[in-house]
Design an enzyme around this catalytic site. Sequence first.
Site, PDB file in Angstrom:
ATOM      1  N   GLU A 609      19.784  30.525  34.154  1.00 34.40           N
ATOM      2  CA  GLU A 609      20.360  30.093  35.396  1.00 34.40           C
ATOM      3  C   GLU A 609      21.787  29.610  34.772  1.00 34.40           C
ATOM      4  O   GLU A 609      22.058  29.284  33.701  1.00 34.40           O
ATOM      5  CB  GLU A 609      19.676  28.524  35.623  1.00 34.40           C
ATOM      6  CG  GLU A 609      18.448  28.876  36.504  1.00 34.40           C
ATOM      7  CD  GLU A 609      17.636  27.592  36.588  1.00 34.40           C
ATOM      8  OE1 GLU A 609      17.856  26.634  35.865  1.00 34.40           O
ATOM      9  OE2 GLU A 609      16.843  27.552  37.398  1.00 34.40           O
ATOM     10  N   GLU A 678      35.464  25.903  40.635  1.00 34.12           N
ATOM     11  CA  GLU A 678      34.994  25.183  41.789  1.00 34.12           C
ATOM     12  C   GLU A 678      34.538  26.267  42.944  1.00 34.12           C
ATOM     13  O   GLU A 678      33.936  26.036  43.675  1.00 34.12           O
ATOM     14  CB  GLU A 678      35.941  24.163  42.261  1.00 34.12           C
ATOM     15  CG  GLU A 678      36.033  22.838  41.350  1.00 34.12           C
ATOM     16  CD  GLU A 678      37.161  23.011  40.191  1.00 34.12           C
ATOM     17  OE1 GLU A 678      37.532  24.301  40.106  1.00 34.12           O
ATOM     18  OE2 GLU A 678      37.324  21.947  39.617  1.00 34.12           O
ATOM     19  N   ASP A 721      34.481  46.029  33.165  1.00 30.40           N
ATOM     20  CA  ASP A 721      33.741  45.735  34.186  1.00 30.40           C
ATOM     21  C   ASP A 721      34.598  44.924  35.318  1.00 30.40           C
ATOM     22  O   ASP A 721      34.378  43.678  35.685  1.00 30.40           O
ATOM     23  CB  ASP A 721      32.576  45.130  34.149  1.00 30.40           C
ATOM     24  CG  ASP A 721      31.481  45.262  35.352  1.00 30.40           C
ATOM     25  OD1 ASP A 721      31.821  45.749  36.433  1.00 30.40           O
ATOM     26  OD2 ASP A 721      30.529  44.365  35.305  1.00 30.40           O
TER      27      ASP A 721
END
Length: 951
Positions: A609, A678, A721
């Site tokens: 996570e 954010e 990438d």
Amino acid sequence: KWKQMVADDGRQSSSVLPTPSRFLLNLSKPTLPHPQWEEISVMDERNTPMRTYQVCNVMEANQNNWLRTRHISREGAQRVHIEIKFTLRDCNSLPGVPGTCKETFNMYYYESNNANLWFIKESQYVKIDTIAADESFTQVDVGDRVMKLNTEVRDISNLSKKGFYLAFQDLGACIALVSVRVFYKKCPLTVLNLAQFPDTITGGDTALVEVRGVCVNASEEFEAPKMYCSADGGWLVPIGRCVCKPGFEENKDGCQPCRPGTYKASATDAYCTKCPPHSSSPQEQAFECVCERGFYRAETDPRSMACTRSPSAPENPISTVNETCITLEWSPPRDTGGRGDVTYSLHCRKCSGDSRKCTPCGSSIHFVPRQFGLSSPTVLVTDLQPDSNYSFTVESQNGVSDLSPTPKGTVVINVTTSQTVSVVLKERRSKDSVTLAWQGPERPDGAIVEYEVIYYEKREQNYTVLKTRSNMMTVEGLKPGTTYVFRVRARTDGGYGTYGGEIELETRLPRVRSYLSIRIYNIGVQNIHDHKAAVHFSCRHCGYIKAKQDPDEEKMQFQHGRVKLPGSRIYIHPHTYEDPNQAVRDFAKEIDASNIRIERVIGAGEFGEVCSGRLRVQGKREIYVAIKSLKAGYSDKQRKDFLSEASIMGQFDHPNIIRLEGVVTKCKPVMIITEFMENGSLDTFLKKHDGQFTVIQLVGMLRGIASGMKYLSDMSYVHRDLAARNILVNSNLVCKVSDFGLSRVLEDDPEAAYTTRGGKIPIRWTAPEAIAYRKFTSASDVWSYGIVMWEVISYGERPYWEMSNQDVIKAIDEGYRLPAPMDCPVVLHQLMLDCWEKGRSDRPKFGQIVTILDKLIRNPASLRELANSSACREDPSTPELSVNTVDEWLEAIKMGQYKENFSSAGYVSLDSILYISVSELAKMGVTLAGHQKKILSSVENLQSQGTHVQV
Ligand code: AMP
């Protein structure tokens, strides 16, 4: 009271379903007690009568008034657009109306195959939207001008039945419905690369429709032609092409026949060309030219070759007799017939002494190298009979001789083979010599030049050749008591005759035994072996990739320790460390887990996570951070790969590269702590804020990304990438490059697909040379940057839309490049195209990109010219209005609330606003980005249209 004065202006770029007068409208539920929608005729501003539907039961509560259309056939379209024009009364402007007065109405549809439904239940309708007015009447006394006409457009998608009914539900508003226009969009019939693409209705929810083209008349497929019809009704990404058939060439209207005197042999030839020499094409459409009489074309001759004919006869024959062999030579024919493939064949006949009677030679004689199809003008004939007459016919021929009815050119050579030397008549022997005498040939074929005596010791190989002009010879120096074999032949002007028979003679025995030396000519053939030295170029394979890389890449890989180049630091690949933990220790700070407070999950990474939280650093205030953790049950390799991202990121220090705060490795879970962004990843962020930024803001974001990439390329780091999904955005709209994991391109990125060479690559973002042979460099990063630019300007659109990866690769190879997104300044699209140059050295460097973007930001006027401001991109809901003052203009663009801001800042005439900037807008109090954008884009239109403003 309701005066409608603006007619439907009929502006449309697409087909229209039934006009309003054809299908509008039926009043439903006529039995309801209060008045419902009414059909009313009014005059427009040009005093032309027009029909409207009106309802205005604002004084009574509980209104539910329906108006519906007849059945509208969808004509195969899956997505239909509905444009309604209406006026709506502002409740506040109606004195004494109760609170039940509404300022909206609802629009519904009902799909059906039945075109004759007289009743549809309310509950059966599907709601399209609640429609509110952008403008409403505030005063009744609008005079002769009506400016409050509202235009709204809505879509219905994925239609599948024969048609549909539209319905309007009023719940107590004061509405006049002026026009309802129902239309769908088509990509118009077009011809490209000689393929015709039919009128194609745009797709439903899937944006692109793949269409196969049909080759136009007299053309054929070279590679299956196809294009995509976009939702906007534009054609995109042409692939493949047709070519004109043989006998036709391309002109601007398609394929035209070749004119007489010209021809085109193959479809892949570009143009008809003049007939080659000795041929003509009297008719049009010739795919080859016909040869003149007496000239021919061989089956294998190219059609572009001149027609040719048989060669003339060979000339100047010469023969040289050598015993029973004859060498024949001749000169090539004077006229080769226009070809280079002349060959010769021989026919042999043996003739009687007076040469009157000749018969074929038969198979006992031999020709070296061969009898037929000789390419050189010479042949050796062997195994002839001595003292015989032969007649050889040499025939010349070429590739068209067999097509020509005329006889082949020939020359005849008559030859007589030499006679045998007569038997030896006399002989005398001593112990070391032998004397021979012989008689010459009876009928020599010329004057005798000399005789040749050959002898050898019996049972020995070496023989000796002696020559004499007389017909007698004493051979000396022989071994006593030894048997020798002798043979004699004559040589005339015409060559050597055959040897006479063998004579065996033994020398006498000596009284005293002695050894004699014999002069021996060793005529045996010695094989010479050509010892070619086998040269081995032994190639030592280098263990490092470095040897294969070009200078761009070379700097980056495998340099242990911190190496400094003048003015720049070089990135160090974690794999150069034997102990990867050492790399982490070198580049990342260990953080005490107790200083971290995890607050919530914000995403999912490859290894576990991603959470947001806070980090307390001693002596500093708490900061927001993102925390990536390594899920439990990881392998050693996973831990190493996970932490490699930290050891890479930890080497960078730049405002546009995501900053590493540190790592937690001493306790579990292992974590990587970075600054918190954010607004999350750039692609999602842009999709969420579609159309809300000014071009300058977008360029500012791109500038940041380019600057971060310049820093990386200066450090010789190749990202591989770069894509909007791998850029993070903070609350100040600063963009930072992220995603540095070592395994990420292979494993993590859902966009990555396997290439034919096995690697996994995000095809849409990757430069062709990197896809084809894994040539990843800063120049391939520049290609990806171009794609990021396109993603940013199109607010997160997927590059190449729904095209398959294979089609993308093919289209790029054929030279196709992404078109400019909507509202994209020309200069930005040009910069994208520069990044997508095929040759990687032709692409700009990141440093140059930063400079270009800086200049654009300093001079926003350079961003005004849009790449695609053509009519087909125009929003049909934005009519042109004529304005004369700043106030009128602000009203027209629905920015009336800023009238005072403008006038108090001194902008009182339309001229004065022409060069207004964002900062001036901000200063006068227009701070919302969306409003700034709207005003500035309208100023641009004002510049180009005078006082006609796009609303
Ligand atoms: P990644 O494994 O780096 O691709 O991260 C997965 C997702 O987590 C990203 O797409 C972001 O939405 C989010 N994320 C990662 N790093 C950050 C960060 N520093 N600030 C905010 N969100 C982040």
